[in-house]
Design an enzyme around this catalytic site. Structure first.
Site, short mmCIF file in Angstrom:
data_model
loop_
_atom_site.label_atom_id
_atom_site.label_comp_id
_atom_site.label_asym_id
_atom_site.label_seq_id
_atom_site.Cartn_x
_atom_site.Cartn_y
_atom_site.Cartn_z
N SER A 149 39.43 67.20 52.32
CA SER A 149 40.81 67.63 52.10
C SER A 149 40.95 69.14 51.98
O SER A 149 42.05 69.68 52.14
CB SER A 149 41.37 66.96 50.84
OG SER A 149 40.56 67.23 49.72
N ASP A 396 46.29 68.38 39.72
CA ASP A 396 45.44 68.75 40.85
C ASP A 396 45.01 70.20 40.66
O ASP A 396 45.78 71.13 40.89
CB ASP A 396 46.20 68.59 42.17
CG ASP A 396 45.34 68.93 43.39
OD1 ASP A 396 44.19 69.39 43.21
OD2 ASP A 396 45.83 68.75 44.52
N HIS A 399 42.93 71.45 44.95
CA HIS A 399 43.60 71.96 46.15
C HIS A 399 44.47 73.16 45.79
O HIS A 399 44.63 73.50 44.62
CB HIS A 399 44.44 70.86 46.80
CG HIS A 399 43.62 69.66 47.16
ND1 HIS A 399 43.52 68.54 46.34
CD2 HIS A 399 42.83 69.41 48.23
CE1 HIS A 399 42.72 67.65 46.89
NE2 HIS A 399 42.27 68.16 48.04
#
Length: 430
Positions: A149, A396, A399
């Site tokens: 990702s 998160d 990211h």
């Protein structure tokens, strides 16, 4: 009598000048110093940045034939984040390809300070991303991001930057969660793809219906991307975080060991050596499948997370500013993962002499480590505090927000591509 006053005035003026001149020089010196410090002199190219004719930058770029290089290279890996009033080149409104979980502004993140920092490398000025330069360099070519990702995060940043000049059109989509996609920029016939491959080597991911660990074949490349490498001109590999998960490793058909596999009756060997094997297998696989075609290979180094506390607790990554120079040192697992990638790129380059094949490590680990403020945190979902602050909230801290610090990765990548082009033109003219 009429000339005497003039003589006296001249004498007084000279005396005053002599007194003021040293003070004027003292005042001008710091101004000149600051000018050179923030804006070092260098030749300019078409994007307003540097025209590079230099030795490889510190993350391992080197080629067999070089001419006309300046003695001092630009070191992108070292530097500091400085305030930037200009802000990002796009936002969630102007770019339609931002993954929902990274669209921090649209999800209600109230602070905007994280958008106003710029990476200032040691000894040079990093140009802002010029989409027209990028499209010119990639005309009629195929650029692919391969990995987990984080590869997708970098890809989506690039799509947004490119869209400020010409909108990429989605032409192919396959797999769940858009893991395999392809875009086309018609104005320059540029193809940009993403391949989901969290280990780069062949792997079976854990699932609800299968084993609760990953299974990796460390000596076999993942054919989902490798089978198409002949159609790719520039490939960007980016992996790391999936190697921290429980896994069983196989080599030459036999179990090599495992990472965090209680009850499996396998030898616990950790993941560092396996990570190295995966990078080595990947690079060797590209080398073996590259013959007679100009191909460029980039390995984006490990991107650190910034969890401070539990992942599902309020404030897991709540910082609002970058770390200052010297405040955070590159160490531990993050440093080791980055080191393995740089070493394997360097080792592969030293062993291969295939014409037209260029290998480079895009060393973004340290500059990313200094940006704990750039993650979505709780804003991976829309308005997480619409009903007030909750003690438990999913965060998160891995990211990067778009726009955000990850845009700098693509600015550096573009400057590397410009350097490659300069070197190619030098060799051709020589």
């Amino acid at each position: 009598m009429g000339s005497k006053p003039l003589k006296d005035q001249s004498s007084n003026g000279n005396s005053l000048t002599r007194k003021l001149l040293p003070w004027a020089l003292y005042a001008l010196f710091p101004i000149a110093f600051l000018r050179l410090y923030f804006y070092p002199l260098s030749p300019i190219d078409d994007s307003g940045g540097h025209k590079f004719h230099e030795r490889p930058i510190s993350y391992g770029g080197s080629h067999a034939r070089r001419v006309n290089f300046d003695p001092m290279p630009c070191n992108y890996t070292m530097g500091q984040w400085v305030p930037d009033k200009s802000g990002p080149q796009y936002n969630g409104t102007s770019c339609s390809t931002i993954k929902d979980g990274q669209n921090c502004m649209a999800h209600g993140r109230p602070d905007t300070g994280y958008l106003h920092w710029r990476w200032r490398p040691a000894g040079c000025k990093l140009p802002r991303f010029n989409p027209f330069t990028f499209l010119r360099l990639l005309r009629n070519k195929h650029l692919a991001f391969v990995g987990d990702s984080m590869a997708r995060n970098q890809l989506e940043s690039l799509l947004c930057l490119v869209s400020t000049a010409s909108a990429p059109i989605l032409v192919y989509r396959d797999g769940e969660e858009n893991k395999f996609r392809r875009w086309h920029v018609r104005s320059h016939n540029v193809t940009i793809s993403v391949f989901w491959s969290p280990f780069l080597v062949k792997g079976i991911e854990k699932s609800a219906s299968g084993p609760d660990h990953n299974q990796l074949y460390v000596d076999l490349v993942d054919e989902r991307w490798a089978s198409e490498i002949s159609q790719i001109d520039t490939v960007v590999f980016s992996i790391g975080h999936w190697f921290l998960h429980p896994a069983v490793y196989l080599e030459k058909g036999s179990v090599l060991g495992c990472h965090y596999c209680p009850g499996q009756n396998h030898t616990e060997i950790g993941f560092y050596d396996v990570f190295r094997k995966a990078i080595k297998t990947t690079l060797e696989g590209v080398v073996q499948r590259s013959s007679g075609k100009e191909r460029r290979v980039i390995v984006t180094t490990f991107s650190p997370s910034h969890f401070e506390g539990e992942w599902d607790k309020y404030g897991a990554c709540a910082r609002k500013e970058p770390f200052k120079a010297g405040e955070k040192a590159l160490a531990g697992m993050v440093a080791e993962m980055r080191k393995i990638e740089v070493e394997e790129v360097t080792a592969t380059k030293s062993k291969t002499g295939k014409p037209g094949l260029t290998l480079e490590a895009l060393d973004v680990t340290e500059l990313s480590m200094l940006r704990p403020d750039g993650h979505p945190g709780p804003y991976m979902y829309p308005n997480p505090f619409g009903n007030g602050v909750q003690e438990r909230v999913q965060n998160d801290c891995v990211h990067w927000c778009l726009p955000g610090p990850i845009d700098t990765w693509n600015e550096i990548m573009l400057d590397v591509m410009k350097r490659w082009q300069d070197e190619f033109e030098d060799r051709s003219s020589g």
